[in-house]
Design an enzyme around this catalytic site. Sequence first.
Site, mmCIF file in Angstrom:
data_model
loop_
_atom_site.group_PDB
_atom_site.id
_atom_site.type_symbol
_atom_site.label_atom_id
_atom_site.label_comp_id
_atom_site.label_asym_id
_atom_site.label_seq_id
_atom_site.Cartn_x
_atom_site.Cartn_y
_atom_site.Cartn_z
ATOM 1 C CD GLU A 1 12.422 47.841 40.446
ATOM 2 O OE1 GLU A 1 12.254 49.001 40.868
ATOM 3 O OE2 GLU A 1 12.047 46.838 41.055
ATOM 4 C CG HIS B 1 17.244 45.340 41.472
ATOM 5 N ND1 HIS B 1 17.280 45.009 42.809
ATOM 6 C CD2 HIS B 1 15.992 45.019 41.044
ATOM 7 C CE1 HIS B 1 16.105 44.532 43.177
ATOM 8 N NE2 HIS B 1 15.300 44.519 42.120
ATOM 9 C CG HIS C 1 14.710 39.781 42.771
ATOM 10 N ND1 HIS C 1 13.526 39.519 42.120
ATOM 11 C CD2 HIS C 1 14.810 41.135 42.841
ATOM 12 C CE1 HIS C 1 12.934 40.672 41.811
ATOM 13 N NE2 HIS C 1 13.700 41.657 42.240
ATOM 14 C CE1 TYR D 1 39.297 40.913 52.950
ATOM 15 C CE2 TYR D 1 38.939 39.188 54.581
ATOM 16 C CZ TYR D 1 39.418 39.589 53.340
ATOM 17 O OH TYR D 1 39.995 38.677 52.508
ATOM 18 C CG HIS E 1 12.779 44.848 45.906
ATOM 19 N ND1 HIS E 1 12.299 46.012 45.349
ATOM 20 C CD2 HIS E 1 13.095 44.045 44.850
ATOM 21 C CE1 HIS E 1 12.297 45.909 44.031
ATOM 22 N NE2 HIS E 1 12.787 44.732 43.698
ATOM 23 C CE1 TYR F 1 42.586 41.213 47.901
ATOM 24 C CE2 TYR F 1 40.557 42.029 48.899
ATOM 25 C CZ TYR F 1 41.370 40.980 48.515
ATOM 26 O OH TYR F 1 40.956 39.696 48.741
#
Length: 218
Positions: free
Chosen positions: A76, A95, A97, A116, A157, A210
């Site tokens: 990737e 990335h 899964h 939020y 994915h 924050y």
Amino acid sequence: MLMEKAREELVKYGKKLVTAGLTKGTGGNLSVFDRENKMVAITPSGIDFFEIQPEDIVIIDLDGNTIEGTRTPSSEWEMHLMPYRTRTDIDAVIHAHVMYTTVLACLRQDLPATHYMIAVAGPTVRCAEYATYGSHELAVNASKAMEDRKAVILANHGVLAGANDLLNAFNIVEEIEYCSEVYVKAKSIGEPVVLPDEEMTLMAEKFKTYGQKKSIRE
């Protein structure tokens, strides 16, 4: 070795992805961008996160050429490089899964602002158009859907998140997975209430401080 600190961080956060239940085995990949020297440290392809050592991390340039390392970089790699080529606010990409965000990915649904904490990534998290893993098309689709956001859902994915460092990229993955779990479970009972745009604008302002994490070791 080049980018020694980044290598150690990648090993650490790869293990954290597994121990936090955010991925399994070799699923997912991580990278760090050295903006000054235009080099990227990225996890190798097909090696269990608990087996990866700092010397297994591959150093590549922004064209995907190997600068240092004997392993094959993650398949990737181009999906990681795209944000580094086009963004100034992203120096680390993860990335993974994950479970609940991938449920949305398989439904090809965006994640709306029903909690939020989604503000760590943006007012929503879009689902990118589907493309085969490791392809140039996937990198392009992910980059497009990630515009003005810090995360994107990859259709059928998983999730991709970026931030100024691995600490915050990991935090985004974790929070988006939490928001996805809440959303999926809420949908099983009724229809979740989406926060209005003005509230998410306020959250974006509040999350300038924050939502950012700092290492106590810095």
